[in-house]
Enzyme design. Structure first.
Site, short mmCIF file in Angstrom:
data_model
loop_
_atom_site.label_atom_id
_atom_site.label_comp_id
_atom_site.label_asym_id
_atom_site.label_seq_id
_atom_site.Cartn_x
_atom_site.Cartn_y
_atom_site.Cartn_z
N LYS A 126 26.47 -18.73 -2.70
CA LYS A 126 26.93 -20.04 -2.24
C LYS A 126 28.27 -20.30 -2.92
CE LYS A 126 22.63 -22.22 -1.15
NZ LYS A 126 21.88 -23.23 -1.89
N HIS A 129 31.91 -24.48 -5.78
CA HIS A 129 32.71 -25.56 -5.22
C HIS A 129 33.08 -26.61 -6.27
CE1 HIS A 129 29.18 -28.07 -5.26
NE2 HIS A 129 28.53 -27.17 -4.55
N HIS A 132 30.72 -27.90 -8.86
CA HIS A 132 30.36 -27.10 -10.02
C HIS A 132 31.33 -27.26 -11.17
CE1 HIS A 132 28.03 -24.57 -7.06
NE2 HIS A 132 27.13 -24.99 -7.93
N1 ARG Z 1 21.72 -23.57 -9.99
C1 ARG Z 1 21.49 -24.96 -10.05
C2 ARG Z 1 22.40 -25.70 -9.08
O1 ARG Z 1 23.52 -25.32 -8.83
C3 ARG Z 1 21.68 -25.54 -11.42
C4 ARG Z 1 20.83 -24.92 -12.49
C5 ARG Z 1 20.66 -25.85 -13.63
N2 ARG Z 1 19.99 -25.28 -14.75
C6 ARG Z 1 18.67 -25.20 -14.90
N3 ARG Z 1 18.21 -24.62 -15.97
N4 ARG Z 1 17.84 -25.69 -14.03
O2 ARG Z 1 22.03 -26.70 -8.57
#
Ligand code: ARG
Length: 569
Positions: A126, A129, A132
């Site tokens: 993905k 963006h 992030h």
């Molecule tokens: N990958 C997730 C996202 O972009 C965020 C992960 C956050 N960290 C975690 N340990 N849950 O939405």
């Protein structure tokens, strides 16, 4: 030298009924400098000393008036207003900042303790963006602050490289994908397939079942699915790393969600053994009614695990591996509920270190052009934003016709710095709208403004020459830097270590951002009010010493935000 503590020492013998350590936090720094450098309010003492507060203030002021560290002490109503001896103060502070240089503000309060900072954590296949950028930039600054405070730090990028969406992605690739496109433009191609999947699934819900079945095959380690997944992951990381390189960010670990897939059965078993799992329509859940929270879904009816299951496994793994003092997660506030549930489950498992796990949330960013949605393919790529910032900065530099040898490098440092600084200017929890005008303004409270101020200080020092700088390092006559604007600047410089500690405690880099804006403004006022490179050698040396101190603190502050401090702009 800690002025606040010294003042507490001085006040203590004159205050009945309060210990020195109770007095310390009561000492204020008045916003209006005509009320002193420090002030002590006496309201609280009225009861203990059975006198009116203004009487008490008057008594204390008279008692401490003769102290050498003060130039003047007054009582105004219920306050004791203390004015420090400016020359002595300037001497102490400026000397210390010059001596400690890169280490001014560094501390060892974290020595021997490990802090994990998890940040960025984008999702594989993905786009990386603009949304992030918040986690990436805030997290990186929090890491730098903790590092500066002496903690052993571990930076983790918890990649979103697992979950049912990979069933969808693989399914979509097989139906509409094309290998050459993926190789040429990995994320944009994968995203377009993913977008198509959601469009098609609305018409034909059976696609969702197909995707779910593919994900189960992936979890079971079927080679064809694993191979595609690995390929998506590699291509995505290549793209993410391009952005991390631009931002100057690295990680100690990229263990994302997939890393925990083989650790899941043990976690599920442990939850079962501890009597926490309840069956619910074939799914396994942990009830959280007692905390007024919806249940945590641990496994689905088809046996597959969920995001929260992987986060529970990850926390246990981190505790066993790093024995952290704090385990910090810099993740959007949209995930508040997830982290509340997750923390409660870990607590119910009997792990008292659940309290050392901290979710540091932040608000949404939207673009002036409209909000983003990955599913609808309306996305602004962070890389494009950074490139555009560099481009525009190059234009501004050319227009201003400034004399820089290295336009490309400066444009990169300033353009990217502008985006970072903008990110860290507001309280992280606030939502904000990304606006190009605000980001690249050289006049407002922006990154370019602070970097420009730093470059100005460097330029003054270059003009002063090595000899004057060397003699300023040896010593200077601090009575020459006691004007109002010099004193105001020195006060802000002096506060920097406290500011850094506070930013760490509150997980709030914007406290540092604001403070270096204040320092930059105070420096520019000093520069505007006074002639620095005067003929009088004694005066010049003292002023150059102050310029060096200001330069050091701005540079150190920018570094804590993850920014470069170019010496010419
Ligand atoms: N990958 C997730 C996202 O972009 C965020 C992960 C956050 N960290 C975690 N340990 N849950 O939405």
């Amino acid at each position: 030298m800690n002025y606040r503590e010294k003042i507490a020492d001085i006040l203590a013998p004159h205050i009945e009924g309060l210990e020195r350590d109770e007095i310390l936090p009561m000492i204020e720094v008045p916003a209006d400098s005509s009320k002193g450098d420090y002030a002590f309010p006496c309201f609280k003492l009225a009861k203990i000393m059975r006198k009116a507060p203004p009487m008490i203030a008057k008594g204390i002021a008279e008692a401490i008036e003769g102290e050498k560290m003060f130039q003047k002490v007054e009582s105004v109503n219920a306050y004791v207003n203390m004015f420090v001896s400016k020359a002595e103060f300037a001497d102490n502070v400026v000397k210390e900042v010059i001596e400690k240089d890169e280490d001014f503000g560094r501390s060892d309060i974290g020595a021997g303790r490990t802090v994990i900072v998890e940040y960025s954590s984008p999702n594989i296949a993905k786009p990386f963006h603009i949304g992030h950028i918040r986690s990436t930039v805030i997290g990186n600054s929090i890491y730098k602050i903790y590092d500066f405070l002496g903690y052993d730090t571990i930076r983790i990028n918890h990649l979103g490289d697992y979950g049912t969406q990979f069933g969808k992605m693989i399914c979509a690739y097989r139906k509409w994908g094309n290998k050459e496109d993926v190789i040429r433009e990995p994320i944009k191609s994968l995203l377009s397939y993913y977008t198509k999947f959601h469009e098609e699934a609305e018409k034909d819900p059976s696609l969702e079942d197909e995707a779910r079945a593919i994900f189960v095959r992936l979890e079971n380690g079927e080679p064809e699915e694993v191979e595609l997944w690995q390929w998506f992951r590699d291509e995505s990381l290549r793209e993410f790393n391009r952005v991390y390189d631009m931002l100057g960010i690295t990680f100690d670990s990229y263990n994302g969600e997939s890393f925990y897939s083989d650790k899941m059965p043990a976690v599920v078993q442990e939850l079962k053994d501890k009597g926490l799992l309840v069956e619910d329509n074939g799914a396994q859940i942990v009830k959280l009614d007692q905390f007024d929270l919806p249940p945590a879904l641990i496994t689905k009816s088809d046996g597959s695990t969920l995001y929260i299951t992987r986060d529970i496994a990850a926390a246990i793994y981190r505790k066993n591996t790093y024995d952290f003092y704090k385990n910090i997660y810099v993740v959007a506030s949209q995930q508040n509920l997830h982290f509340q549930q997750w923390k409660k489950v870990i607590g119910l498992m009997g792990y008292d270190w659940a309290d050392d796990c901290v979710h540091v949330p932040f608000g949404l960013v939207s673009m002036e052009e409209g909000t983003m949605s990955t599913r609808q393919g309306r996305v602004i790529f962070l890389e494009d934003v950074l490139n555009r910032a560099v481009e525009q900065t190059r234009k501004i530099i050319m227009e201003k016709n400034v004399n820089t040898e290295n336009v490309d490098e400066t444009a990169r440092e300033v353009g990217i710095g502008a985006v970072i600084f903008n990110e860290l200017s507001n309280y992280r929890i606030k939502d904000y709208v990304f606006s190009w005008d605000k980001v690249l303004n050289f006049e407002g409270e922006t990154g370019p403004y602070v970097q420009y101020t730093h470059a100005r200080a460097c330029s003054i020092l270059r003009n002063a020459g090595e000899a004057v700088m060397a003699s300023a390092k040896e010593g200077f006559d601090a009575s020459r830097i006691t004007s109002d604007s010099a004193h105001a600047l020195i006060k802000l410089i002096y506060e920097m270590p406290e500011v850094i500690a506070e930013a760490g405690e509150k997980y709030e880099p914007s406290i540092v951002t604001r403070h270096i804006v204040d320092i930059a403004q105070a420096f520019n006022k000093f520069y505007h009010d006074e002639h620095i490179l005067v003929d009088d050698e004694t005066e010049k040396t003292a002023k150059v010493a102050l310029v060096m101190a200001a330069r050091n603190v701005i540079r150190n502050g920018l570094d804590l935000l993850g920014m470069k401090a170019p010496e010419k702009m």
